[in-house]
Write an enzyme that holds these catalytic residues in place. Structure first.
Site, mmCIF file in Angstrom:
data_model
loop_
_atom_site.group_PDB
_atom_site.id
_atom_site.type_symbol
_atom_site.label_atom_id
_atom_site.label_comp_id
_atom_site.label_asym_id
_atom_site.label_seq_id
_atom_site.Cartn_x
_atom_site.Cartn_y
_atom_site.Cartn_z
ATOM 1 N N SER A 242 0.810 -1.206 0.000
ATOM 2 C CA SER A 242 0.000 0.000 0.000
ATOM 3 C C SER A 242 0.856 1.274 0.000
ATOM 4 C CB SER A 242 -0.934 -0.053 1.200
ATOM 5 O OG SER A 242 -2.109 0.633 0.895
ATOM 6 N N LYS A 246 4.328 2.293 -2.287
ATOM 7 C CA LYS A 246 4.693 3.509 -3.033
ATOM 8 C C LYS A 246 6.122 3.891 -2.635
ATOM 9 C CE LYS A 246 -0.019 5.300 -1.948
ATOM 10 N NZ LYS A 246 -1.019 4.669 -2.726
ATOM 11 N N TRP A 333 -10.000 0.129 -5.194
ATOM 12 C CA TRP A 333 -9.468 1.464 -4.883
ATOM 13 C C TRP A 333 -8.074 1.669 -5.495
ATOM 14 C CZ3 TRP A 333 -11.241 5.925 -3.566
ATOM 15 C CH2 TRP A 333 -10.512 6.838 -2.820
ATOM 16 N N HIS A 383 -7.609 -5.835 -0.008
ATOM 17 C CA HIS A 383 -6.400 -5.033 0.140
ATOM 18 C C HIS A 383 -5.602 -5.580 1.316
ATOM 19 C CE1 HIS A 383 -4.057 -1.368 -0.245
ATOM 20 N NE2 HIS A 383 -4.193 -1.115 1.041
HETATM 21 C C1 GCU Z 1 -5.530 4.745 1.612
HETATM 22 C C2 GCU Z 1 -4.943 5.523 0.471
HETATM 23 C C3 GCU Z 1 -4.071 4.649 -0.429
HETATM 24 C C4 GCU Z 1 -3.060 3.907 0.397
HETATM 25 C C5 GCU Z 1 -3.748 3.155 1.516
HETATM 26 C C6 GCU Z 1 -2.816 2.440 2.500
HETATM 27 O O1 GCU Z 1 -6.471 3.852 1.145
HETATM 28 O O2 GCU Z 1 -5.986 6.121 -0.230
HETATM 29 O O3 GCU Z 1 -3.422 5.433 -1.405
HETATM 30 O O4 GCU Z 1 -2.290 3.058 -0.399
HETATM 31 O O5 GCU Z 1 -4.505 4.046 2.292
HETATM 32 O O6 GCU Z 1 -1.656 2.765 2.592
HETATM 33 O O7 GCU Z 1 -3.301 1.571 3.207
#
Ligand code: GCU
Length: 402
Positions: A242, A246, A333, A383
């Site tokens: 998540s 990044k 998402w 997720h």
């Molecule tokens: C939120 C956010 C995402 C991210 C995620 C996470 O959903 O919008 O961009 O990747 O949190 O880190 O769990």
């Protein structure tokens, strides 16, 4: 006065509702052309390395994640605990406080490293930041608990890390809590490295971003791993789930010591294409998490299609190193198709290095990993990062980083 208040409330709610329109219909995504990865002058791997790669890295630096400072001059360590009988006697665990500047008042990262006990030579290691503290990644009672991130329970995220199983497969595992370098909030920079080390790093806080700092922390973890004699520092696989996925991608783009890269459900601002209108949007990520990227990125809130790059170009910066992008069926998402298409669009750079890419042109069926040097899978489910994912990452590491 009342009228003004009412007016601003109405405007605010209109703005909010405008932000909340999220598309989940593939038919509405449109078919925008992606920014050009390989300009006509780039014909060989050498051209890529010499001119196009640095150009693209600079674009991400200037418009999105900010600068990536180097290694601080005065890092030092304090070994806090070594347990030669960890994880049911299969592993050695080492907990090291890595101070990022001079003195014992300097900012630090607490590293937790597991290495398999049964091994005759240095081992490859999976690394990644954790969300909730080192003590949450396994039920190992030797892990030191930091009061600030308590009361999240010991072993709470064990199913996401599966340290014992990773060790059994012959890999080490190293992690630190991402909040050590910057707490994940819009004010986090004030107490994190961006503020506390601005002089040492000669970098203003606004010149980089929270994702930039987490990524930079992973490079500092790498600095430390290079000093661990039982770690094969040429085979460090950087991973992240998540938002931490990044960060892993950005770290690997800047720091080529990471020999292979795994992005798990990293989505918007990670492996997913920003120009696709599906799931999370640039506007939403920049409003909800203003600290993740530099201010310049916000100018693209309403018009990501005008960005001079898209995330396939970030993935291409990983080449020729092995790259794994993983999505999940119920994780709309993050735009699984956008993640697949970004990996696909990074292929031309791998081809310059004579590596095979994904080998398919459409997103594969759930639980059917595809590709070779670039791999992709769409796990059934939510997720998350689960043993199914790790199994694929381990197989990938064995094949591509033997
Ligand atoms: C939120 C956010 C995402 C991210 C995620 C996470 O959903 O919008 O961009 O990747 O949190 O880190 O769990």
């Amino acid at each position: 006065m009342k009228k003004i208040l009412l007016f601003s409330l109405v405007t605010l709610s209109l703005q909010l509702s405008a932000q909340e329109v999220f598309n989940y219909d593939e038919a509405k995504v449109g078919n925008l052309p992606l920014p050009v990865l390989l300009t006509p002058d780039v014909k060989t791997a050498a051209d890529w390395k010499r001119s196009r790669r640095p150009e693209i890295l600079q674009l991400f630096t200037t418009h999105m994640y900010g600068v990536y400072p180097g290694k601080p001059a005065h890092m030092h360590t304090l070994v806090q605990r070594i347990d030669s009988n960890a994880l049911g006697g299969t592993a050695i665990s080492k907990q090291v406080r890595l101070f990022l500047a001079k003195g014992d008042q300097a900012p630090f990262m607490d590293i937790l490293l597991y290495l398999p006990k049964k091994t005759s030579k240095p081992v490859p290691v999976f690394i990644g930041c954790n969300f909730l503290g080192n003590h949450t990644i396994s039920g190992d009672t030797n892990i030191l608990v930091k009061q600030v991130i308590n009361p999240v329970a010991l072993g709470f995220q064990e199913r996401r890390w599966e340290a014992a199983k990773i060790i059994e497969k012959g890999y080490g595992l190293a992690t630190f809590h991402y909040g050590d370098v910057e707490p994940d909030s819009s004010n986090g920079w004030k107490t994190g490295v961006r503020s506390r080390m601005q002089e040492e790093l000669k970098t203003a806080p606004e010149a980089w971003s929270a994702i930039g700092v987490w990524a930079w922390g992973l490079s500092r973890l790498m600095d430390h791993l290079e000093t661990e004699k039982n770690v094969d520092a040429k085979r460090v696989i950087i991973t992240g789930h998540s938002r931490l996925g990044k960060a892993a991608l950005w770290a690997a783009a800047n720091d080529t010591r990471f020999a292979a890269v795994v992005s798990n459900n990293s989505g918007e601002g990670g492996a997913a294409l920003s120009t696709r209108w599906f799931g999370e949007t640039t506007l939403r990520i920049n409003t909800r998490f203003p600290h993740w990227f530099i201010a310049a990125y916000k100018q693209y809130n309403e018009k990501p299609e005008t960005l001079p790059f898209d995330q396939h170009m970030l993935l291409a910066l990983i080449a020729p190193r092995p790259l794994y992008v993983a999505s999940a069926t119920e994780d709309l998402w993050t735009d699984p198709t956008g993640e697949f298409l970004a990996a696909k669009a990074a292929e031309p750079v791998y081809k310059l290095f004579k590596y095979e890419g994904l080998g398919v042109s459409a997103i594969p069926a759930p639980d059917h990993p595809v590709g070779k040097r670039i791999r992709y899978h769409l796990r059934t489910g939510k997720h998350d990062i689960l043993w199914y994912d790790w199994e694929q990452f381990i197989r990938f590491a064995k094949e591509e980083l033997p």
